[in-house]
Design an enzyme around this catalytic site. Structure first.
Site, PDB file in Angstrom:
ATOM      1  N   GLY A  10      60.219  28.202 -20.941  1.00 37.63           N
ATOM      2  CA  GLY A  10      60.637  28.994 -19.781  1.00 37.63           C
ATOM      3  C   GLY A  10      60.552  28.135 -18.525  1.00 37.63           C
ATOM      4  O   GLY A  10      59.631  27.338 -18.381  1.00 37.63           O
ATOM      5  N   ARG A  72      64.383  26.923 -25.471  1.00 41.01           N
ATOM      6  CA  ARG A  72      63.202  27.110 -26.324  1.00 41.01           C
ATOM      7  C   ARG A  72      63.458  26.524 -27.710  1.00 41.01           C
ATOM      8  O   ARG A  72      62.962  27.031 -28.715  1.00 41.01           O
ATOM      9  CB  ARG A  72      62.840  28.594 -26.398  1.00 41.01           C
ATOM     10  CG  ARG A  72      62.359  29.176 -25.068  1.00 41.01           C
ATOM     11  CD  ARG A  72      61.692  30.518 -25.249  1.00 41.01           C
ATOM     12  NE  ARG A  72      61.347  31.159 -23.993  1.00 41.01           N
ATOM     13  CZ  ARG A  72      60.222  30.924 -23.308  1.00 41.01           C
ATOM     14  NH1 ARG A  72      59.350  30.055 -23.763  1.00 41.01           N
ATOM     15  NH2 ARG A  72      59.994  31.568 -22.176  1.00 41.01           N
ATOM     16  N   ASP A 103      52.801  25.341 -23.725  1.00 37.51           N
ATOM     17  CA  ASP A 103      52.187  25.236 -25.045  1.00 37.51           C
ATOM     18  C   ASP A 103      53.176  24.759 -26.121  1.00 37.51           C
ATOM     19  O   ASP A 103      52.884  23.842 -26.893  1.00 37.51           O
ATOM     20  CB  ASP A 103      51.686  26.652 -25.368  1.00 37.51           C
ATOM     21  CG  ASP A 103      50.837  26.688 -26.604  1.00 37.51           C
ATOM     22  OD1 ASP A 103      50.042  25.761 -26.774  1.00 37.51           O
ATOM     23  OD2 ASP A 103      51.006  27.630 -27.400  1.00 37.51           O
ATOM     24  N   THR A 125      53.582  26.189 -16.559  1.00 37.30           N
ATOM     25  CA  THR A 125      53.851  27.584 -16.912  1.00 37.30           C
ATOM     26  C   THR A 125      53.362  28.481 -15.787  1.00 37.30           C
ATOM     27  O   THR A 125      52.286  28.245 -15.227  1.00 37.30           O
ATOM     28  CB  THR A 125      53.184  28.048 -18.232  1.00 37.30           C
ATOM     29  OG1 THR A 125      53.267  29.481 -18.314  1.00 37.30           O
ATOM     30  CG2 THR A 125      51.722  27.678 -18.329  1.00 37.30           C
ATOM     31  N   ASP A 127      52.366  31.267 -16.336  1.00 33.30           N
ATOM     32  CA  ASP A 127      51.312  32.085 -16.941  1.00 33.30           C
ATOM     33  C   ASP A 127      49.906  31.512 -16.743  1.00 33.30           C
ATOM     34  O   ASP A 127      48.916  32.217 -16.921  1.00 33.30           O
ATOM     35  CB  ASP A 127      51.560  32.240 -18.444  1.00 33.30           C
ATOM     36  CG  ASP A 127      52.788  33.080 -18.745  1.00 33.30           C
ATOM     37  OD1 ASP A 127      53.345  33.667 -17.808  1.00 33.30           O
ATOM     38  OD2 ASP A 127      53.183  33.141 -19.928  1.00 33.30           O
ATOM     39  N   ASP A 129      48.187  29.664 -18.640  1.00 35.20           N
ATOM     40  CA  ASP A 129      47.339  29.883 -19.813  1.00 35.20           C
ATOM     41  C   ASP A 129      47.156  28.627 -20.674  1.00 35.20           C
ATOM     42  O   ASP A 129      46.782  28.718 -21.838  1.00 35.20           O
ATOM     43  CB  ASP A 129      47.913  31.033 -20.672  1.00 35.20           C
ATOM     44  CG  ASP A 129      49.315  30.753 -21.164  1.00 35.20           C
ATOM     45  OD1 ASP A 129      49.902  29.743 -20.759  1.00 35.20           O
ATOM     46  OD2 ASP A 129      49.824  31.562 -21.973  1.00 35.20           O
ATOM     47  N   ARG A 171      51.899  36.957 -21.313  1.00 34.56           N
ATOM     48  CA  ARG A 171      52.016  37.350 -22.719  1.00 34.56           C
ATOM     49  C   ARG A 171      50.638  37.454 -23.376  1.00 34.56           C
ATOM     50  O   ARG A 171      50.280  38.472 -23.952  1.00 34.56           O
ATOM     51  CB  ARG A 171      52.846  36.268 -23.404  1.00 34.56           C
ATOM     52  CG  ARG A 171      53.164  36.461 -24.825  1.00 34.56           C
ATOM     53  CD  ARG A 171      53.990  35.291 -25.282  1.00 34.56           C
ATOM     54  NE  ARG A 171      55.346  35.354 -24.792  1.00 34.56           N
ATOM     55  CZ  ARG A 171      56.306  36.089 -25.366  1.00 34.56           C
ATOM     56  NH1 ARG A 171      56.028  36.790 -26.440  1.00 34.56           N
ATOM     57  NH2 ARG A 171      57.522  36.089 -24.878  1.00 34.56           N
TER      58      ARG A 171
HETATM   59  O1  F6P Z   1      57.224  31.028 -19.606  1.00 29.24           O
HETATM   60  C1  F6P Z   1      56.328  32.054 -19.883  1.00 29.24           C
HETATM   61  C2  F6P Z   1      57.015  33.373 -19.748  1.00 29.24           C
HETATM   62  O2  F6P Z   1      57.416  33.535 -18.418  1.00 29.24           O
HETATM   63  C3  F6P Z   1      56.161  34.536 -20.218  1.00 29.24           C
HETATM   64  O3  F6P Z   1      55.310  35.037 -19.245  1.00 29.24           O
HETATM   65  C4  F6P Z   1      57.192  35.529 -20.668  1.00 29.24           C
HETATM   66  O4  F6P Z   1      56.683  36.377 -21.660  1.00 29.24           O
HETATM   67  C5  F6P Z   1      58.275  34.673 -21.203  1.00 29.24           C
HETATM   68  O5  F6P Z   1      58.177  33.436 -20.552  1.00 29.24           O
HETATM   69  C6  F6P Z   1      59.665  35.225 -21.053  1.00 29.24           C
HETATM   70  O6  F6P Z   1      60.540  34.355 -21.671  1.00 29.24           O
HETATM   71  P1  F6P Z   1      62.120  34.421 -21.584  1.00 29.24           P
HETATM   72  O7  F6P Z   1      62.512  33.923 -20.233  1.00 29.24           O
HETATM   73  O8  F6P Z   1      62.575  33.502 -22.661  1.00 29.24           O
HETATM   74  O9  F6P Z   1      62.506  35.841 -21.782  1.00 29.24           O
END
Ligand code: F6P
Length: 343
Positions: A10, A72, A103, A125, A127, A129, A171
């Protein structure tokens, strides 16, 4: 040296600042030739590259997203993916790779490193995390955006005497929810680390209203779960790293709060607004520090390592230390700093 750069997973504010720092120091200090891989590991598998030089990086410091594109894609889930990566790196004459990602991206980097690729990781990230680093760039910007949103939601909630449930990303870890919830004076903060009791959330909402406070915002991380039962917040889609698509807990919680308290309740999902746009000054500086440290690591024996922030110093940690177990919000911090303000 010929150094490849990629951004995976992401996106997040600050990616371009890292790219700029890697390129500027690589070109000007080390005399490197930089090459960009398009859309993360997909570009490495398919040999999809773009030229990367100081000129290309002009004016991107404050730009959100990533000029390299991202995806991804997981080479270990694509037929012959890892071998294709090795073949591309050899055919393009890439001596070392800087992989900027979370990660998943760093997990792939770690595996390729074991296969002999000279790779240095940069943790990103929103997040926050990732283990091994105290902070990832992008987190500060996401918290700022979420806090501003909570401030705005609070005034409209006050005007209408409504409860508003605000869903933020997170998440496995509730860093954004916890920090933005504290900063925005949330009535409750629900995070994946602390399964919640809907009755207790309703008690906090009622307690606030009983003190004559008409505005009320409950912050919920997308990955939070109730103690009893479950909310169905998962779509059928699974990406190449095995992640399901989350989203929707705010709507279900809002319905439940309205039903149990009788207060009109609305839901707002912040979603990708948290990932877009310009990075804060803090994230621009952190991303720049990481980029400089990454290209230094490429040149002085740091292959197989990631850069990380510890005690305000940029250090190196093995790639394997950053992946696997997520860094979670500590129970004590949640209890001592967030919870006293609930209700
Ligand atoms: O990059 C992490 C994140 O932002 C998470 O918090 C979230 O669940 C996910 O990516 C969403 O991913 P996408 O943009 O692929 O829907």
């Amino acid at each position: 040296m010929r150094v490849g750069v990629l951004t995976g997973g992401g996106d997040c504010p600050g990616l371009n600042a890292v790219i700029r720092a890697v390129v500027r120091k690589g070109e000007m200090h080390y005399g490197d030739e930089l090459i960009g891989f398009v859309d993360g590991w997909r570009g490495v598998i398919e040999g999809d590259t773009m030229p990367l030089d100081a000129e290309k990086c002009a004016g991107i410091l404050a730009l959100g997203g990533t000029i390299l594109g991202t995806s991804r894609t997981n080479p270990y889930k694509v037929e012959g993916g890892a071998q294709k990566c090795l073949a591309t790196l050899a055919s393009k004459g890439v001596d070392a790779l800087v992989a900027i990602g979370g990660d998943d991206t760093l997990g792939v980097a770690s595996k390729l490193s074991a296969e002999g690729v000279a790779v240095v990781g940069v943790p990103k990230t929103i997040d926050n995390d990732l283990s091994a680093t105290e902070v990832t760039f992008g987190f500060h910007t996401a918290v700022q955006i979420a806090t501003e949103a909570i401030d705005r939601l609070l005034t409209t909630s006050e005007s209408h005497g409504r409860v508003i449930v605000c869903e933020v990303m997170g998440r496995h870890a509730g860093w954004i929810a916890t920090y933005a919830g504290i900063a925005g004076g949330a009535t409750d903060v629900l995070i994946p680390e602390e399964p919640f009791d809907v009755e207790e959330v309703c008690r906090n909402v009622k307690s606030r209203r009983s003190r004559g406070r008409t505005g009320c915002v409950v912050v919920v991380a997308e990955g939070a779960t109730p103690k009893q039962g479950s909310f169905s917040v998962v779509s059928g889609e699974v990406d190449q790293f095995g992640h399901v698509r989350l989203g929707g807990i705010a709507n279900q919680l809002a319905e439940e709060i309205e039903k149990r308290t009788g207060f009109e309740t609305r839901a707002t999902v912040l979603g990708h607004i948290q990932r877009g746009g310009t990075p804060t000054a803090f994230d621009r500086v952190l991303a720049t520090r990481f980029g400089i440290a990454a290209i230094d690591a490429v040149h002085d024996g740091g292959a197989g390592m990631m850069v990380a922030l510890q005690a305000d110093r940029v250090v190196r940690a093995p790639l394997s230390a950053g992946v696997g177990e997520p860094k979670l919000v500590a129970h004590q911090f949640y209890e001592e700093v967030a919870k006293p303000f609930f209700g």
